[in-house]
Enzyme design. Structure first.
Site, short mmCIF file in Angstrom:
data_model
loop_
_atom_site.label_atom_id
_atom_site.label_comp_id
_atom_site.label_asym_id
_atom_site.label_seq_id
_atom_site.Cartn_x
_atom_site.Cartn_y
_atom_site.Cartn_z
N SER A 255 0.82 -1.23 0.31
CA SER A 255 0.07 0.08 -0.04
C SER A 255 0.82 1.31 -0.01
O SER A 255 1.89 0.97 -1.07
CB SER A 255 -1.29 0.05 1.13
OG SER A 255 -1.84 0.67 0.87
N GLU B 280 -2.09 -3.12 -7.94
CA GLU B 280 -3.18 -3.56 -6.65
C GLU B 280 -3.50 -2.07 -6.42
O GLU B 280 -3.40 -1.51 -6.09
CB GLU B 280 -3.16 -4.63 -5.37
CG GLU B 280 -1.75 -4.01 -4.92
CD GLU B 280 -2.52 -2.76 -3.66
OE1 GLU B 280 -4.19 -3.05 -3.32
OE2 GLU B 280 -2.01 -1.73 -3.16
N HIS C 39 -5.07 -6.02 -1.35
CA HIS C 39 -5.57 -5.54 0.62
C HIS C 39 -6.62 -6.61 0.87
O HIS C 39 -8.27 -6.14 0.81
CB HIS C 39 -6.43 -3.67 0.12
CG HIS C 39 -5.06 -2.97 0.14
ND1 HIS C 39 -4.92 -2.68 -0.61
CD2 HIS C 39 -4.83 -1.79 1.36
CE1 HIS C 39 -4.05 -1.20 -0.29
NE2 HIS C 39 -4.50 -1.08 1.02
#
Lengths: 329, 329
Positions: free
Chosen positions: B118, B230, B300
């Site tokens: 992230s 992602e 996630h």
């Protein structure tokens, strides 16, 4: 200071001004606003021409890519005084390589003012990068002229100033915290609360669109510029991340001033613990030598001024009064 | 195909492996998850060291910029087998200029594996850009090891493979629509559904972080690479806009493959009218020659594999089976 014309003293030309409405971005879903907007412009005395595909719809878009490109090129060929977007949304980014920038610049040279905001920033930046031609950050048809309540007076007066050629600049009151910023920065740069920046190119618009163009051929290089920014629905941490991209890419170090317009429509959360938009503005001022101002009446708000993107202007600040001055064409 | 080790056949080394927990991004608010995560790692047989400022808090951040930079440098000096982030969030972008990349690369050379995801993508990209050193896209402490329910088996097995040096690669089942994409692209590039891409550098991570680095010194240049992506909470139109930035910046044209991991946590709206994530994937495939694959178990989500960012790997596809193979160190 010159007499600023955004207070609405324009006298309409006896020849009706011609406005061309087209849809380069998202599909128009709120047709009532669209119709009200057209009617409002007619009531104001303008001749309104609506592009054949202004209400086209393909997925989220106002028609597929070819349809929207053709609409842009028809707007450029329309000979209108103003080419006004029906709305923003999303759709310009992916068609930037297909735009005939020469044709757009030629129509601007002949007197067509391209006006819009939000997603439209992508078009404005690309036109500036590819041709140096001036476009206008300003209203969109539906959300500005097609509101259920009466459209905003100042927005309409500024629009009228543009279309009648009477606009010379715009002004606003700096918020008190912006004064603090100027004072803080001033120890290094001169007298607080009174300065002029002359002959600097004004540019900018929607921050998300600007940051999405960094590293591509569609972001103009504007050394010594005055950059204005606005956005909607972006949390301050995302605003900071986007500013960080502009910072690390070297864009902000080149500017003489950075002006925050309106940042609206985001939700603070408990996790923020004091991290607010002013925190971000103060952080930015600590990172760059450029003057950082706030409170510009431009963004996803009713009261918005019109701004010439790509034009040489003067920024003048006297106490809490700030002015962007571009004189007559 | 080699025996893939993410199924969890690792035998623990008699010497306890050392994990260093630190917080370079957002403040840890969910202390219960943090504690459960530490305990879980201990239960798995690891020695866990917690950085002195792992639970620091300043605004949204895990301590101010200097605090988080110091934590990163302590992690690099820890001599641990794994330096694992407590969580993602936001905070690395603005401290990228302050990181001692030489020190980080030196610690990687001595055997410390930096693991996270992230916001951590910003760190990984910067380390790759500045030093070429390999980091690992993988779990974070709280949301992966500290879950209220039992942590995911596959994630833990892959983590164990990394820490015991037994990982050779990872594999997944391509979704059916990805097969269609391969078949569509295959007419130009060879046999459908069976190909190898050898000796290509694997890189990528969170798309929002990647696109926020375009045009800055912190995005690595990876010609002939395999890019994986992602994200969470980003509507497909925003995903497309971010991909468009990578496209127009010339990043995607350089890649041999683009692999979509998991895109989660966004809300479709009526305005979409058929514009979905697969629409975006199909559009991307129409824009680039690189192979576009989907379904990679990373993002996630609970079930995530670990991926060596910056390492030369082989991508092998046979029918619906896809493998990323990096062999032993």
């Amino acid at each position: 200071m010159p007499d600023l014309r955004c207070a609405g003293n324009g006298i309409l030309d006896p020849v009706k001004k011609h406005i061309y409405i087209y849809s380069p971005s998202s599909a128009v879903r709120d047709k009532a606003s669209f119709k009200r907007g057209v009617k409002r412009l007619q009531t104001l005395g303008y001749e309104v021409e609506v592009d054949a595909d202004a209400l086209a719809s393909h997925q989220r878009f106002a028609g597929d890519d070819a349809t929207r490109l053709a609409a842009i090129h028809r707007a450029a060929a329309s000979g209108a005084d103003v080419a006004l977007v029906s709305r923003g949304g999303y759709g310009l980014s992916r068609i930037l390589p297909g735009i005939n920038y020469k044709a757009v610049a030629k129509s601007i040279g002949k007197g067509t003012h391209f006006v819009g905001l939000s997603d439209f920033t992508a078009f404005q930046m690309a036109v500036l990068a590819k041709t140096g031609a001036v476009t206008w950050a300003g209203p969109a048809l539906g959300c500005d002229f097609g509101t259920a309540a009466a459209p905003d007076d100042i927005m309409e007066a500024c629009f009228d100033d543009l279309i009648t050629g009477q606009g010379e600049g715009t002004g606003w009151k700096l918020p008190k915290h912006a004064i603090t910023l100027i004072a803080d920065g001033a120890s290094a740069t001169g007298a607080a609360g009174q300065f002029n920046i002359k002959n600097a190119v004004l540019w900018g618009g929607n921050l998300a669109m600007l940051s999405s163009l960094v590293g591509t051929p569609y972001l103009p290089v504007v050394p010594g510029g005055i950059l204005f920014l606005e956005d909607i629905g972006e949390h301050p941490y995302r605003v900071e991340r986007m500013l960080t991209q502009l910072l690390h890419a070297g864009v902000l170090a080149q500017q003489k001033a950075v002006i925050f317009g309106q940042f609206t429509g985001f939700k603070a959360v408990p996790h923020d613990k004091g991290f607010k938009l002013p925190t971000v503005v103060a952080w930015l001022q600590s990172q760059i030598k450029a003057r950082v101002l706030t409170g510009l009446p431009f963004g996803h708000v009713a009261t918005k001024v019109l701004l010439p993107v790509g034009r040489q202007i003067t920024l003048a600040v006297e106490g809490r009064d700030a002015f962007l001055l571009w004189g007559h064409p």
